[in-house]
Design an enzyme around this catalytic site. Structure first.
Site, PDB file in Angstrom:
ATOM      1  N   ALA A 137       0.864  -1.182   0.000  1.00  0.00           N
ATOM      2  CA  ALA A 137       0.000   0.000   0.000  1.00  0.00           C
ATOM      3  C   ALA A 137       0.899   1.230   0.000  1.00  0.00           C
ATOM      4  CB  ALA A 137      -0.909  -0.011   1.217  1.00  0.00           C
ATOM      5  N   SER A 176       1.339   5.172  -0.306  1.00  0.00           N
ATOM      6  CA  SER A 176       0.646   6.453  -0.173  1.00  0.00           C
ATOM      7  C   SER A 176       1.300   7.556  -0.981  1.00  0.00           C
ATOM      8  CB  SER A 176       0.620   6.867   1.298  1.00  0.00           C
ATOM      9  OG  SER A 176       1.945   7.118   1.747  1.00  0.00           O
ATOM     10  N   GLY A 177       2.519   7.327  -1.410  1.00  0.00           N
ATOM     11  CA  GLY A 177       3.295   8.383  -2.038  1.00  0.00           C
ATOM     12  C   GLY A 177       4.315   8.977  -1.090  1.00  0.00           C
ATOM     13  N   GLY A 178       4.275   8.566   0.165  1.00  0.00           N
ATOM     14  CA  GLY A 178       5.211   9.037   1.170  1.00  0.00           C
ATOM     15  C   GLY A 178       6.460   8.180   1.227  1.00  0.00           C
ATOM     16  N   VAL A 179       7.421   8.637   2.019  1.00  0.00           N
ATOM     17  CA  VAL A 179       8.710   7.960   2.087  1.00  0.00           C
ATOM     18  C   VAL A 179       8.610   6.603   2.790  1.00  0.00           C
ATOM     19  CG1 VAL A 179       9.415   9.122   4.234  1.00  0.00           C
ATOM     20  CG2 VAL A 179      11.158   8.282   2.642  1.00  0.00           C
ATOM     21  N   ASP A 180       7.737   6.474   3.787  1.00  0.00           N
ATOM     22  CA  ASP A 180       7.683   5.242   4.571  1.00  0.00           C
ATOM     23  C   ASP A 180       7.259   4.034   3.738  1.00  0.00           C
ATOM     24  OD1 ASP A 180       8.485   6.543   6.908  1.00  0.00           O
ATOM     25  OD2 ASP A 180       6.442   7.092   7.426  1.00  0.00           O
ATOM     26  N   LEU A 223      -4.301   3.841  -2.875  1.00  0.00           N
ATOM     27  CA  LEU A 223      -5.733   3.855  -2.586  1.00  0.00           C
ATOM     28  C   LEU A 223      -6.312   5.240  -2.853  1.00  0.00           C
ATOM     29  CD1 LEU A 223      -5.982   1.853   0.747  1.00  0.00           C
ATOM     30  CD2 LEU A 223      -5.809   1.047  -1.602  1.00  0.00           C
ATOM     31  N   CYS A 255     -10.351   3.964   9.535  1.00  0.00           N
ATOM     32  CA  CYS A 255      -9.876   3.705   8.176  1.00  0.00           C
ATOM     33  C   CYS A 255      -9.088   2.407   8.126  1.00  0.00           C
ATOM     34  CB  CYS A 255      -9.017   4.874   7.702  1.00  0.00           C
ATOM     35  SG  CYS A 255      -8.412   4.703   6.009  1.00  0.00           S
ATOM     36  N   GLY A 275       3.679   1.016   5.362  1.00  0.00           N
ATOM     37  CA  GLY A 275       4.813   1.692   5.974  1.00  0.00           C
ATOM     38  C   GLY A 275       4.597   2.044   7.426  1.00  0.00           C
ATOM     39  N   CYS A 324      -6.885  13.227   6.621  1.00  0.00           N
ATOM     40  CA  CYS A 324      -6.727  13.401   5.178  1.00  0.00           C
ATOM     41  C   CYS A 324      -7.893  14.136   4.535  1.00  0.00           C
ATOM     42  CB  CYS A 324      -6.510  12.048   4.504  1.00  0.00           C
ATOM     43  SG  CYS A 324      -7.878  10.883   4.686  1.00  0.00           S
TER      44      CYS A 324
END
Length: 360
Positions: free
Chosen positions: A9, A11-15, A35, A104, A128, A202
């Site tokens: 999954a 998210s577009g983040g670094v983790d 997602l 969520c 992450g 979010c």
């Protein structure tokens, strides 16, 4: 030889991006999944101001392309509206303060998404999150444990995971510090290596929860009386959904002594105010319990407890009540225990279980 097929999954983040790097290095077959939780234009927000935006999906896709594995976008907007957003609105309307991130995880990420992953033939889903999954060979149960980086530990938001979900979930960052994660991202030239962490809910990035609820429902929250502990009217509030237990700022009252929100009475649309000393309690009750390290609570158990993510856990005893609920009695009084928030029980680094606070 592959260790199995993992859907990450992303998210577009670094983790989540570094989670993918680590899994690839460990020999797993990867697919990336972003997602689509909601459509920004539906919420009246600028896509640049919130997570789960088009730019985040693009960042995730760039990482997947750089690492060389397939990438998909799953649209779960309807599921998100029907579960997380609906719960968020209904809880506030009932005078409670919900935890949408936990909801969520329950309904979407480890509910609908993991089910989709298994349907598509995936062996595992990975995220992450800073948490760990281990299997207790004695009991045969999967355990959820805190992440090594205590400042980033997210086990509090994962208390609802079932044994089946834990069996098919990987948290590659659980044993790492955040600084290590960023170093790995930079070493691999990932586009989001220095991207800041998302801190906001979010779907309400500006923090104006009441405005979001009124805009979404089309129903304004009616003003009503502020009352003191004896029932005397002190002034008018601007709508009951605009306040939460323990709140002091933004009351708009001029009083000799500081006043705080003690209680919200939905039936009379009144908010009771009082001194800070009235906010402290040694007990709470909780419902919707999910047990992880034990099948169920059968008697009193010494634990440490968090009633907020940012809180240090406090020593307490948990005991079962009728209907699957529990009572928690703290050694020392706790401030502003709030209905609707998550309560999570720990035994050392292990999550015993958790649920939703329903009273004190």
């Amino acid at each position: 030889m592959s260790n199995g097929h993992v859907f990450v999954a992303m998210s577009g983040g670094v983790d989540s991006s570094v989670a993918a790097v680590l899994l690839q290095q460990a020999g797993y077959q990867l697919s990336g999944v972003n997602l689509r939780m909601f459509h920004n234009e539906d919420l009246g927000e600028s896509p640049s101001r919130t997570c789960c935006s088009l730019s985040d999906a693009e960042d995730a896709a760039l990482v997947a392309r750089r690492l060389g594995f397939p990438f998909y976008v799953f649209d779960f907007a309807q599921t998100f509206r029907d579960t997380v957003i609906r719960n968020f609105i209904e809880e506030y309307q009932q005078g409670r303060t919900p935890n949408p991130c936990a909801e969520c995880n329950r309904s979407v990420k480890f509910g609908a998404l993991l089910q989709r992953v298994r349907t598509l033939g995936g062996d595992y889903m990975a995220t992450g999150h800073y948490a760990r999954v281990e299997r207790d060979e004695t009991s045969g149960r999967y355990l959820l444990k805190r992440g090594k980086d205590r400042s980033k530990d997210q086990s509090y938001f994962l208390y609802m995971l079932t044994q089946e979900e834990l069996a098919h979930t990987l948290f590659p960052l659980g044993g790492m510090e955040k600084s290590e994660v960023r170093q790995i991202a930079e070493a691999h030239g990932l586009v989001n290596a220095k991207k800041r962490d998302s801190q906001d809910i979010c779907f309400v990035p500006d923090g104006k929860y009441a405005d979001f609820i009124e805009r979404t429902t089309g129903q304004p929250s009616e003003p009503g009386p502020f009352l003191d502990q004896e029932g005397r009217v002190l002034g008018q509030h601007k709508g009951i959904i605009r306040y939460t237990k323990g709140q002091h700022k933004g009351l708009g009252l001029s009083t000799e002594q500081p006043l705080y929100v003690l209680e919200k009475d939905i039936a009379s649309n009144a908010i009771r105010l009082g001194p800070d000393s009235a906010l402290w309690s040694r007990t709470l009750t909780a419902e919707r319990m999910n047990w992880i390290s034990v099948p169920e609570l059968t008697g009193p158990m010494a634990v440490t407890v968090k009633t907020r993510y940012t809180q240090r856990e406090a020593a307490a005893v948990a005991e079962p009540l009728a209907g699957g609920c529990i009572r928690v009695t703290f050694e020392e009084p706790q401030r502003a225990i709030t209905a609707g928030q998550a309560v999570v029980l720990y035994d050392g680094d292990t999550v015993v279980g958790g649920g939703t606070i329903c009273g004190t």
